[in-house]
Design a protein around this motif. Structure first.
Motif, PDB file in Angstrom:
ATOM      1  N   PHE A  19      45.001  33.124  31.113  1.00  0.00           N
ATOM      2  CA  PHE A  19      44.951  34.571  31.287  1.00  0.00           C
ATOM      3  C   PHE A  19      46.141  35.103  32.080  1.00  0.00           C
ATOM      4  CE2 PHE A  19      40.845  33.782  29.563  1.00  0.00           C
ATOM      5  CZ  PHE A  19      40.655  34.882  28.744  1.00  0.00           C
ATOM      6  N   GLU A  20      46.696  34.298  32.968  1.00  0.00           N
ATOM      7  CA  GLU A  20      47.950  34.695  33.618  1.00  0.00           C
ATOM      8  C   GLU A  20      49.054  34.844  32.574  1.00  0.00           C
ATOM      9  OE1 GLU A  20      47.417  32.829  38.110  1.00  0.00           O
ATOM     10  OE2 GLU A  20      48.304  31.570  36.524  1.00  0.00           O
ATOM     11  N   ALA A  21      49.113  33.922  31.621  1.00  0.00           N
ATOM     12  CA  ALA A  21      50.114  33.991  30.555  1.00  0.00           C
ATOM     13  C   ALA A  21      49.899  35.228  29.671  1.00  0.00           C
ATOM     14  CB  ALA A  21      50.081  32.723  29.704  1.00  0.00           C
ATOM     15  N   LEU A  22      48.658  35.703  29.607  1.00  0.00           N
ATOM     16  CA  LEU A  22      48.343  36.906  28.835  1.00  0.00           C
ATOM     17  C   LEU A  22      48.539  38.191  29.643  1.00  0.00           C
ATOM     18  CD1 LEU A  22      45.125  35.617  27.037  1.00  0.00           C
ATOM     19  CD2 LEU A  22      47.318  36.163  25.948  1.00  0.00           C
ATOM     20  N   GLY A  23      49.029  38.068  30.887  1.00  0.00           N
ATOM     21  CA  GLY A  23      49.330  39.246  31.687  1.00  0.00           C
ATOM     22  C   GLY A  23      48.296  39.623  32.722  1.00  0.00           C
ATOM     23  N   PHE A  24      47.316  38.782  32.956  1.00  0.00           N
ATOM     24  CA  PHE A  24      46.310  39.062  33.978  1.00  0.00           C
ATOM     25  C   PHE A  24      46.751  38.481  35.312  1.00  0.00           C
ATOM     26  CE2 PHE A  24      43.953  39.693  30.164  1.00  0.00           C
ATOM     27  CZ  PHE A  24      42.890  40.522  30.465  1.00  0.00           C
ATOM     28  N   ALA A  25      46.349  39.126  36.399  1.00  0.00           N
ATOM     29  CA  ALA A  25      46.624  38.632  37.743  1.00  0.00           C
ATOM     30  C   ALA A  25      45.314  38.613  38.532  1.00  0.00           C
ATOM     31  CB  ALA A  25      47.632  39.534  38.451  1.00  0.00           C
ATOM     32  N   THR A  26      45.189  37.647  39.417  1.00  0.00           N
ATOM     33  CA  THR A  26      43.994  37.541  40.254  1.00  0.00           C
ATOM     34  C   THR A  26      44.019  38.649  41.301  1.00  0.00           C
ATOM     35  OG1 THR A  26      43.871  35.155  39.896  1.00  0.00           O
ATOM     36  CG2 THR A  26      42.676  36.036  41.797  1.00  0.00           C
ATOM     37  N   THR A  27      42.939  39.410  41.374  1.00  0.00           N
ATOM     38  CA  THR A  27      42.845  40.509  42.336  1.00  0.00           C
ATOM     39  C   THR A  27      41.850  40.225  43.456  1.00  0.00           C
ATOM     40  OG1 THR A  27      41.152  41.631  41.007  1.00  0.00           O
ATOM     41  CG2 THR A  27      43.465  42.234  40.605  1.00  0.00           C
ATOM     42  N   HIS A  28      40.990  39.232  43.240  1.00  0.00           N
ATOM     43  CA  HIS A  28      39.932  38.942  44.212  1.00  0.00           C
ATOM     44  C   HIS A  28      39.468  37.521  43.944  1.00  0.00           C
ATOM     45  CE1 HIS A  28      36.673  39.878  46.957  1.00  0.00           C
ATOM     46  NE2 HIS A  28      35.743  39.782  46.027  1.00  0.00           N
ATOM     47  N   SER A  29      39.202  36.752  44.989  1.00  0.00           N
ATOM     48  CA  SER A  29      38.781  35.345  44.812  1.00  0.00           C
ATOM     49  C   SER A  29      37.601  35.006  45.718  1.00  0.00           C
ATOM     50  CB  SER A  29      39.943  34.395  45.108  1.00  0.00           C
ATOM     51  OG  SER A  29      41.015  34.620  44.251  1.00  0.00           O
ATOM     52  N   PRO A  30      36.426  35.541  45.431  1.00  0.00           N
ATOM     53  CA  PRO A  30      35.281  35.230  46.292  1.00  0.00           C
ATOM     54  C   PRO A  30      34.750  33.815  46.075  1.00  0.00           C
ATOM     55  CG  PRO A  30      34.578  36.563  44.441  1.00  0.00           C
ATOM     56  CD  PRO A  30      36.078  36.447  44.348  1.00  0.00           C
ATOM     57  N   VAL A  31      34.160  33.268  47.133  1.00  0.00           N
ATOM     58  CA  VAL A  31      33.451  31.989  47.069  1.00  0.00           C
ATOM     59  C   VAL A  31      32.000  32.306  47.418  1.00  0.00           C
ATOM     60  CG1 VAL A  31      33.224  29.673  48.024  1.00  0.00           C
ATOM     61  CG2 VAL A  31      35.507  30.683  47.709  1.00  0.00           C
ATOM     62  N   THR A  32      31.080  31.910  46.530  1.00  0.00           N
ATOM     63  CA  THR A  32      29.662  32.220  46.703  1.00  0.00           C
ATOM     64  C   THR A  32      28.868  30.934  46.871  1.00  0.00           C
ATOM     65  OG1 THR A  32      29.926  34.151  45.277  1.00  0.00           O
ATOM     66  CG2 THR A  32      27.674  33.400  45.669  1.00  0.00           C
TER      67      THR A  32
END
Length: 125
Positions: free
Chosen positions: A22-35
C-alpha cells in the motif's frame, strides 16, 4: 446511529508486506495503535492516500492466512450491534466486546461468513 468511518481492514501475520504494497500504491501510515486484545497485542497501521482513502492493516500472528474485514466506526455501538444481530450476525466473542480506554469493539460474522469490525471510539470529555 451514524457511520463515522468505513474502510477495509487487512488482518495478516505479515503486516509489513501488506503495508509495503500500500505504500507503493501511495498510502502513508498516519496512526499506529497497539491494542491489548486479551489474547495478545495487535499492532495496526492506519494508512491514507492523497485522495483521502483509508486502509487499516493489523499484525495478528496466529492467523493461518490473511483476510479482509470491513471496519465500521459508529457513534452508537449498541444500535449498530443490534442491527447486525437482527440480520443474523454473530459476535466472535459471544456477547462480549473488546473495551479499551479509547474504543469499544466487536467482530461480527454474517450468516454467509463475511466479517465486520464494529467500533465506537470513546472520546474523552
Amino acid at each position: 446511529m451514524n457511520i463515522t468511518t468505513f474502510d477495509p481492514l487487512i488482518v495478516s501475520k505479515d503486516a509489513d508486506s501488506a503495508i509495503s504494497v500500500f505504500e507503493a500504491l501511495g498510502f502513508a501510515t498516519t496512526h499506529s495503535p497497539v491494542t491489548q486484545t486479551g489474547s495478545g497485542e495487535v499492532s495496526t497501521a492506519r494508512m491514507e492516500n492523497e485522495e483521502g482513502f483509508h486502509i487499516d492493516i493489523a499484525q495478528v500472528d496466529e492467523v493461518p492466512q490473511d483476510y479482509v474485514i470491513i471496519r465500521i466506526n459508529v457513534d452508537d455501538f449498541d444500535a449498530a450491534y443490534n442491527i447486525l444481530k437482527e440480520h443474523g450476525f454473530t459476535n466472535t466473542r459471544g456477547d462480549d466486546t473488546l473495551d479499551t480506554q479509547s474504543s469499544k469493539e466487536a467482530t461480527m460474522v454474517s450468516p454467509s461468513g463475511f466479517r465486520i469490525a464494529l467500533v465506537k471510539h470513546i472520546k474523552s470529555e
